[in-house]
Design an enzyme around this catalytic site. Sequence first.
Site, PDB file in Angstrom:
ATOM      1  N   TYR B 174       0.848  -1.200   0.000  1.00 50.59           N
ATOM      2  CA  TYR B 174       0.000   0.000   0.000  1.00 50.59           C
ATOM      3  C   TYR B 174       0.878   1.244   0.000  1.00 50.59           C
ATOM      4  O   TYR B 174       0.698   2.155  -0.814  1.00 50.59           O
ATOM      5  CB  TYR B 174      -0.920  -0.018   1.227  1.00 50.59           C
ATOM      6  CG  TYR B 174      -1.792   1.210   1.360  1.00 50.59           C
ATOM      7  CD1 TYR B 174      -3.116   1.200   0.917  1.00 50.59           C
ATOM      8  CD2 TYR B 174      -1.306   2.394   1.924  1.00 50.59           C
ATOM      9  CE1 TYR B 174      -3.916   2.325   1.027  1.00 50.59           C
ATOM     10  CE2 TYR B 174      -2.093   3.522   2.031  1.00 50.59           C
ATOM     11  CZ  TYR B 174      -3.400   3.490   1.582  1.00 50.59           C
ATOM     12  OH  TYR B 174      -4.187   4.606   1.682  1.00 50.59           O
ATOM     13  N   ASP B 273      -3.802  10.391   1.801  1.00 50.84           N
ATOM     14  CA  ASP B 273      -4.008   9.086   2.449  1.00 50.84           C
ATOM     15  C   ASP B 273      -5.207   9.140   3.393  1.00 50.84           C
ATOM     16  O   ASP B 273      -5.282   8.406   4.376  1.00 50.84           O
ATOM     17  CB  ASP B 273      -2.730   8.701   3.202  1.00 50.84           C
ATOM     18  CG  ASP B 273      -2.762   7.265   3.723  1.00 50.84           C
ATOM     19  OD1 ASP B 273      -3.385   6.406   3.059  1.00 50.84           O
ATOM     20  OD2 ASP B 273      -2.186   7.007   4.799  1.00 50.84           O
ATOM     21  N   TYR B 348      -6.160  -6.566   2.368  1.00 51.49           N
ATOM     22  CA  TYR B 348      -7.446  -6.074   1.843  1.00 51.49           C
ATOM     23  C   TYR B 348      -8.346  -7.194   1.321  1.00 51.49           C
ATOM     24  O   TYR B 348      -9.559  -7.054   1.269  1.00 51.49           O
ATOM     25  CB  TYR B 348      -7.222  -5.056   0.726  1.00 51.49           C
ATOM     26  CG  TYR B 348      -6.878  -3.657   1.203  1.00 51.49           C
ATOM     27  CD1 TYR B 348      -6.420  -3.425   2.497  1.00 51.49           C
ATOM     28  CD2 TYR B 348      -7.002  -2.566   0.358  1.00 51.49           C
ATOM     29  CE1 TYR B 348      -6.100  -2.157   2.916  1.00 51.49           C
ATOM     30  CE2 TYR B 348      -6.687  -1.286   0.778  1.00 51.49           C
ATOM     31  CZ  TYR B 348      -6.235  -1.081   2.050  1.00 51.49           C
ATOM     32  OH  TYR B 348      -5.918   0.186   2.463  1.00 51.49           O
TER      33      TYR B 348
END
EC number: 2.5.1.22
Lengths: 360, 360
Positions: B174, B273, B348
């Site tokens: 990420y 973010d 995720y």
Amino acid sequence: MAVRHYTLDFNLSTAVDSASIVPALLSIFHEQELAETIHDTNGHGYLATFVGKNGRLVILRVHSHGLVTIDLQCYEDDNTAQLDNLLNALEKKLKVLLNDNVARIKKLPALVRGAKVDRYWPTADGRLVEYDVDEVVYEEDSAYQNIKILHSQQYGNILVLDGDVNLAESDLAYTQAITGSGKENYAGKEVLILGGGDGGILAELVKQKPKMITMVEIDQKVIDGCKMHMRKTCGNTLDTLRGDCYQILIEDCVPLLKKYVQEGRTFDYVINDLTAIPISTAPEEDSMWEFLRLILDLSIRVLHPKGKYFTQGNSVNLTEALSLYEEQLEKLSCPVEFRKEVVCVPSYLEQWVFYTAWKK
Amino acid sequence: MAVRHYTLDFNLSTAVDSASIVPALLSIFHEQELAETIHDTNGHGYLATFVGKNGRLVILRVHSHGLVTIDLQCYEDDNTAQLDNLLNALEKKLKVLLNDNVARIKKLPALVRGAKVDRYWPTADGRLVEYDVDEVVYEEDSAYQNIKILHSQQYGNILVLDGDVNLAESDLAYTQAITGSGKENYAGKEVLILGGGDGGILAELVKQKPKMITMVEIDQKVIDGCKMHMRKTCGNTLDTLRGDCYQILIEDCVPLLKKYVQEGRTFDYVINDLTAIPISTAPEEDSMWEFLRLILDLSIRVLHPKGKYFTQGNSVNLTEALSLYEEQLEKLSCPVEFRKEVVCVPSYLEQWVFYTAWKK
């Protein structure tokens, strides 16, 4: 026709008497014209079932230790808006009734049961996961296994063997991990691939102009499916069984490995891409681990003294299976050293361990 | 105490009359001393419920269109071997009774309902997934959101904000994606991070010796939790709000961005973010998309003409939300170009889209 199964659960801070919440909920069920049955639970809280006219079934349990569970089963062609309203009405009413006593409310995505296309393919470590699969594009029962190729919107086509997710078109990370994570030079090398019927390893390695890749896959039907439906993985490598620098042998790898050992033939790289529990055509072993060790042992014996052996291990969470595998590595006729790496393979939905072994 | 909920489903090739299978199954239930209720389904197949002495509940449905569903609910301290025996006996008997008529048998990992530690954190695209979480290591309700940090065996600690999996210690992918996938040189650069309270981006970028990183995080409690429990992600960067080449401001980014615009201040990199639906302290917008566009617009206005704007998008499956986001990118006061990349972030359990934008 599939059944949609909704769950709505309330964890309470302190247990409640069902009498304080049930009557107010019943009015909601009665509005929906559901036929009620109250069950005797022998002191294990309140339990009522409600049956509707269109196949709907609701189960309400007020457990005696501070948990309220609601199940709602309906057919997939049922009126979704009505069902959402019913669940929302129940949730809202329970929130009011329980007031400050709610520690957690959990409404999960509906479980879809009996659907034409099955979306649930549990992980190797036994967790329930739902995939975004919408179509079975290939299904065959071969002499060895059930082969499915499923279409996923995000992973592309996914090869599933006997219910295990093997590889998806998104999973270049798998192929990279099992070929040495880009740190090897295959140019001019002799390579042996055990299994690998999806063609992923073959397609990546031919790009590097090895001297010769020999791939030994037992199941022609895996190749048949993958060459049609996993082209992002295999490219055109499976279209013929022989290419400029590769040959594909459709046979059991064990007799072939034995022949290679006898001939004294060696390879610079042996890549074991067999399924986690390999198929045995002639079991001469006491157990799955004996069989795994036989393949390992033969593989190391055909490995060039400076060669490398790559293989996939297992889910990083299956620590016991990984330890047992590492025990096999200690028991080979030719001593080896090994290292392992944890890799995220997109379609696996769990972290996966890969091994590299070489002769001491 | 949690409830374990087993499901066992048989898809049939052709529908069966319940009379051909139910009597043989009943004997299994009676052996278990379960009290039986047969329900009137108004022509929607056979439905019986069975209640045991220890809180067990079994639901048997023979749907009229070729599906048999069995539910078994029990308490988590119930005898697992007995329950396995019951389910296996039912499966075995049904296989015999249905013989060649079985198209699929599906026994899912038990759903655990009402457990102390919740393992189900659905994906952004709404799929049911179970995580291997075994402990809640941090939980706070801040002025802005519910903050949880969960421990996972395979992903390390996972930051969950308002029920959304934000980042795990395994998720360097990420951080790499939202900082330009290793293709940028941050040395000597001015960087603005919006959000980023887990410290992942900060910890990676300080290694590159930028001139100054300004990070604007609204929620001190996210930082408090992450600096204790996400150290593999944040290192020691969150221990102080000011370091050699960074400062952390605990405030709403919108007024700050407006001030920067007024001052004519620019950054070489702006990294957004913020959570997928950012927190607004002073909503002056009609909708979530207006608010997103406001932040986008301000971000681009403080971007150096040669600068880059990085942000996360959404699940690759949420094509509508992604299109709407891209529409916002077309509507900015300063025109931009953009590209997107699909990345696998380990925790995720779905593929995620990241955007890069720059001034035309």
